[in-house]
Design a protein around this motif. Structure first.
Motif, PDB file in Angstrom:
ATOM      1  N   LYS A 172       1.988   3.426  -0.968  1.00  0.00           N
ATOM      2  CA  LYS A 172       2.881   4.394  -1.619  1.00  0.00           C
ATOM      3  C   LYS A 172       2.073   5.577  -2.151  1.00  0.00           C
ATOM      4  CE  LYS A 172       6.326   4.822  -5.253  1.00  0.00           C
ATOM      5  NZ  LYS A 172       7.008   4.161  -6.349  1.00  0.00           N
ATOM      6  N   LYS A 173       0.957   5.305  -2.790  1.00  0.00           N
ATOM      7  CA  LYS A 173       0.104   6.375  -3.320  1.00  0.00           C
ATOM      8  C   LYS A 173      -0.448   7.248  -2.202  1.00  0.00           C
ATOM      9  CE  LYS A 173       0.133   5.838  -7.759  1.00  0.00           C
ATOM     10  NZ  LYS A 173       0.665   6.857  -8.634  1.00  0.00           N
ATOM     11  N   ASN A 175       0.919   7.807   0.757  1.00  0.00           N
ATOM     12  CA  ASN A 175       2.009   8.619   1.291  1.00  0.00           C
ATOM     13  C   ASN A 175       2.333   9.779   0.368  1.00  0.00           C
ATOM     14  OD1 ASN A 175       2.298   7.086   3.580  1.00  0.00           O
ATOM     15  ND2 ASN A 175       3.861   5.759   2.681  1.00  0.00           N
TER      16      ASN A 175
END
Length: 181
Positions: A172-173, A175
């Motif tokens: 997530k980070k 992206n």
């Protein structure tokens, strides 16, 4: 396995000796008599932090404690699983047993810690004779014996979940960072 599964297990109190756990008095090395070396062997002390780790030291004919043991200090009243070989400062001990590996060691560490909570204080140190008198609560199999397989699998599952959570977090980070550029 979820933490609820701990509640579904049968548990039993064991005397220390029933578990074939052996407490050994670790040879004491004073910090003034060891030489720091970042590539050396771990030097543990009676701190409650960092798994007891103080620094790495040169291995100059030191009496080294084995890996896959559980260390504890008389005054700190904390148990730590040690995956690597190490030496210790004053008033340190370790627990060994052929069954201890990374996963069983971590489970036992928690069980041992629970067994001594609020029992030891300054002046009433956690010496082997006192530790051996404590009962250790462990999950049991159908025969009432310690369920080593459950203990190992329980910790493996916790570790696996942490890895999955970390990968999801890192993905997530990554992206988010890609879109910020």
């Amino acid at each position: 396995m979820k933490s609820d599964e701990l509640k579904n297990e049968s548990w039993k109190e064991f005397d220390f000796d029933e578990l074939d756990l052996e407490i050994i008095n670790s040879k004491a090395y004073h910090s003034a008599n060891v030489e720091e070396d970042n590539t050396g062997i771990a030097y543990l002390t009676r701190t409650i932090y960092d798994n007891g780790f103080n620094m790495c030291v040169k291995n100059n004919a030191l009496k080294i404690n084995p890996a896959n043991t559980i260390s504890f200090g008389a005054e700190s009243a904390h148990f730590f699983y040690q995956p690597f070989k190490y030496i210790t400062g004053n008033k340190m001990y370790y627990i060994k047993n052929v069954r201890i590996n990374k996963f069983i060691g971590l489970f036992l560490q928690c069980s041992l810690q629970s067994s001594v909570e609020k029992c030891f204080s300054f002046g009433n140190g956690m010496i082997p004779e006192r530790v051996k008198k404590k009962k250790i609560v462990l999950p049991v199999d159908a025969n009432g014996e310690p369920n080593w397989g459950f203990m190992e699998q329980y910790i493996k599952n916790i570790e696996q979940k942490k890895v999955i959570d970390y990968i999801a977090f890192a993905s997530k980070k990554m992206n988010i960072k890609e879109y910020q550029n």
